[in-house]
Design a protein around this motif. Sequence first.
Motif, mmCIF file in Angstrom:
data_model
loop_
_atom_site.group_PDB
_atom_site.id
_atom_site.type_symbol
_atom_site.label_atom_id
_atom_site.label_comp_id
_atom_site.label_asym_id
_atom_site.label_seq_id
_atom_site.Cartn_x
_atom_site.Cartn_y
_atom_site.Cartn_z
ATOM 1 N N TYR A 139 35.410 37.715 51.317
ATOM 2 C CA TYR A 139 35.581 39.054 51.107
ATOM 3 C C TYR A 139 35.074 39.902 52.300
ATOM 4 O O TYR A 139 35.686 40.834 52.522
ATOM 5 C CB TYR A 139 34.824 39.300 49.788
ATOM 6 N N PHE A 140 33.684 39.672 52.473
ATOM 7 C CA PHE A 140 32.899 40.521 53.653
ATOM 8 C C PHE A 140 33.497 40.268 54.973
ATOM 9 O O PHE A 140 33.398 41.185 56.092
ATOM 10 C CB PHE A 140 31.578 40.331 53.541
ATOM 11 N N HIS A 141 34.300 39.392 55.320
ATOM 12 C CA HIS A 141 35.030 39.180 56.452
ATOM 13 C C HIS A 141 36.447 39.557 56.397
ATOM 14 O O HIS A 141 37.251 39.584 57.330
ATOM 15 C CB HIS A 141 35.263 37.626 56.921
ATOM 16 N N GLY A 142 36.808 40.314 55.257
ATOM 17 C CA GLY A 142 38.100 41.166 55.227
ATOM 18 C C GLY A 142 39.248 40.369 54.628
ATOM 19 O O GLY A 142 40.324 40.658 54.637
ATOM 20 N N ASP A 143 39.040 39.140 54.098
ATOM 21 C CA ASP A 143 39.921 38.297 53.467
ATOM 22 C C ASP A 143 40.298 38.912 52.301
ATOM 23 O O ASP A 143 39.450 39.290 51.286
ATOM 24 C CB ASP A 143 39.342 36.928 53.107
ATOM 25 N N GLU A 144 41.654 38.940 51.879
ATOM 26 C CA GLU A 144 42.278 39.368 50.559
ATOM 27 C C GLU A 144 41.898 38.369 49.366
ATOM 28 O O GLU A 144 42.396 37.308 49.359
ATOM 29 C CB GLU A 144 43.793 39.784 50.560
ATOM 30 N N ILE A 145 41.041 38.924 48.283
ATOM 31 C CA ILE A 145 40.794 38.171 47.231
ATOM 32 C C ILE A 145 41.936 38.402 46.370
ATOM 33 O O ILE A 145 41.682 39.440 45.690
ATOM 34 C CB ILE A 145 39.404 38.175 46.801
ATOM 35 N N SER A 146 42.691 37.559 45.856
ATOM 36 C CA SER A 146 43.725 38.120 44.820
ATOM 37 C C SER A 146 43.919 37.040 43.655
ATOM 38 O O SER A 146 44.529 37.551 42.659
ATOM 39 C CB SER A 146 45.186 37.614 45.767
ATOM 40 N N LYS A 147 43.483 35.730 43.773
ATOM 41 C CA LYS A 147 43.830 34.875 42.600
ATOM 42 C C LYS A 147 42.738 35.636 41.380
ATOM 43 O O LYS A 147 41.770 35.722 41.817
ATOM 44 C CB LYS A 147 43.356 33.525 42.976
ATOM 45 N N PRO A 148 43.491 35.376 40.272
ATOM 46 C CA PRO A 148 42.522 36.162 39.188
ATOM 47 C C PRO A 148 41.383 35.642 38.929
ATOM 48 O O PRO A 148 40.351 36.263 38.855
ATOM 49 C CB PRO A 148 43.580 35.905 37.980
ATOM 50 N N TYR A 149 41.033 34.230 39.094
ATOM 51 C CA TYR A 149 39.830 33.589 39.051
ATOM 52 C C TYR A 149 38.966 33.785 40.120
ATOM 53 O O TYR A 149 37.689 33.974 39.951
ATOM 54 C CB TYR A 149 39.977 32.245 38.470
ATOM 55 N N HIS A 150 39.287 34.023 41.285
ATOM 56 C CA HIS A 150 38.548 34.493 42.522
ATOM 57 C C HIS A 150 38.312 35.622 42.437
ATOM 58 O O HIS A 150 36.936 36.208 42.538
ATOM 59 C CB HIS A 150 39.232 34.504 43.675
ATOM 60 N N VAL A 151 39.147 36.617 42.039
ATOM 61 C CA VAL A 151 38.686 38.104 41.735
ATOM 62 C C VAL A 151 37.547 38.220 40.598
ATOM 63 O O VAL A 151 36.504 39.046 40.782
ATOM 64 C CB VAL A 151 39.945 38.955 41.019
ATOM 65 N N ALA A 152 37.689 37.510 39.579
ATOM 66 C CA ALA A 152 36.638 37.543 38.472
ATOM 67 C C ALA A 152 35.327 37.181 39.040
ATOM 68 O O ALA A 152 34.434 37.558 38.755
ATOM 69 C CB ALA A 152 37.140 36.600 37.267
ATOM 70 N N ARG A 153 35.243 35.847 39.763
ATOM 71 C CA ARG A 153 34.091 35.278 40.302
ATOM 72 C C ARG A 153 33.465 36.245 41.320
ATOM 73 O O ARG A 153 32.371 36.569 41.412
ATOM 74 C CB ARG A 153 34.313 33.971 41.147
ATOM 75 N N LEU A 154 34.234 37.155 42.208
ATOM 76 C CA LEU A 154 33.712 38.068 42.995
ATOM 77 C C LEU A 154 33.164 39.041 42.508
ATOM 78 O O LEU A 154 31.991 39.527 42.705
ATOM 79 C CB LEU A 154 34.924 38.581 43.898
ATOM 80 N N LYS A 155 33.746 39.521 41.135
ATOM 81 C CA LYS A 155 33.151 40.925 40.525
ATOM 82 C C LYS A 155 31.970 40.392 40.011
ATOM 83 O O LYS A 155 30.959 41.247 40.074
ATOM 84 C CB LYS A 155 34.225 41.152 39.591
ATOM 85 N N GLN A 156 31.948 39.017 39.404
ATOM 86 C CA GLN A 156 30.712 38.814 38.731
ATOM 87 C C GLN A 156 29.381 38.710 39.490
ATOM 88 O O GLN A 156 28.576 38.947 39.438
ATOM 89 C CB GLN A 156 31.002 37.258 37.894
ATOM 90 N N VAL A 157 29.578 38.162 40.926
ATOM 91 C CA VAL A 157 28.532 38.047 41.760
ATOM 92 C C VAL A 157 28.186 39.208 42.413
ATOM 93 O O VAL A 157 26.976 39.351 42.727
ATOM 94 C CB VAL A 157 29.009 36.537 42.870
ATOM 95 N N MET A 158 29.149 40.078 42.698
ATOM 96 C CA MET A 158 28.892 41.451 43.248
ATOM 97 C C MET A 158 28.150 42.209 42.161
ATOM 98 O O MET A 158 27.000 42.941 42.561
ATOM 99 C CB MET A 158 30.155 42.258 43.398
ATOM 100 N N GLU A 159 28.331 42.150 40.964
ATOM 101 C CA GLU A 159 27.384 42.619 39.857
ATOM 102 C C GLU A 159 26.110 42.202 39.865
ATOM 103 O O GLU A 159 25.259 42.949 39.715
ATOM 104 C CB GLU A 159 28.004 42.449 38.541
ATOM 105 N N GLU A 160 26.080 40.861 39.921
ATOM 106 C CA GLU A 160 24.641 40.203 40.148
ATOM 107 C C GLU A 160 23.748 40.579 41.129
ATOM 108 O O GLU A 160 22.490 40.950 41.063
ATOM 109 C CB GLU A 160 25.019 38.679 40.114
ATOM 110 N N LEU A 161 24.616 40.900 42.307
ATOM 111 C CA LEU A 161 23.508 41.399 43.429
ATOM 112 C C LEU A 161 23.568 42.816 43.482
ATOM 113 O O LEU A 161 23.073 43.478 44.397
ATOM 114 C CB LEU A 161 24.439 40.875 44.778
ATOM 115 N N GLY A 162 24.085 43.498 42.529
ATOM 116 C CA GLY A 162 24.385 45.049 42.231
ATOM 117 C C GLY A 162 24.809 45.816 43.388
ATOM 118 O O GLY A 162 24.644 46.916 44.119
ATOM 119 N N LEU A 163 25.818 44.973 43.962
ATOM 120 C CA LEU A 163 26.733 45.753 44.959
ATOM 121 C C LEU A 163 28.175 46.264 44.276
ATOM 122 O O LEU A 163 28.655 45.887 43.459
ATOM 123 C CB LEU A 163 27.187 44.446 45.896
#
Length: 157
Positions: free
Chosen positions: A133-157
């Motif tokens: 994500y931080f290298h600009g890759d498009e995160i589009s698979k639903p379970y990837h999006v869900a995981r990204l959202k969860q870890v971003m929330e965990e890190l307060g981002l």
Amino acid sequence: MKWEFINHMEKINELLGNLEQEEMDRDYPIAWERTHATSCAQMGRLLAQKRGVDLELAALACSLHDIGRWYTGLQRDHALHGEEPVRRFLAGSSLTDENKKGIIQAVIRHSEKDKVGSPLEEIVKDADILDCYFHGDEISKPYHVARLKQVMEELGL
């Protein structure tokens, strides 16, 4: 500074340099593999700090997670293809058998982003998603999006 990890990264860079000399079609260039291995290690270290997991173990697992793709050049089934190469890589290491097994499992299972695994596996999966994500890759698979959202929330981002 943890010199053991630096020594592992030196070995990884040497391995990638040797693989770069081989003529093969690759889904990702070796330059990306070097960058991704290094930055995933740092993402893994950050997540390990937050989650109470050994930082160096997490960094090493994260840096090696795509080793199957390094050897095959292919994205398809690269996690499964990583088992033997990561075993060989870790063979001469001073890590305990339990820690080696944890890294091997994290490599094999890191593409199963829709499943929950061990704390180390989860760090590798999350570091991989964050780094892409931080290298600009498009995160589009639903379970990837869900995981990204969860870890971003965990890190307060």
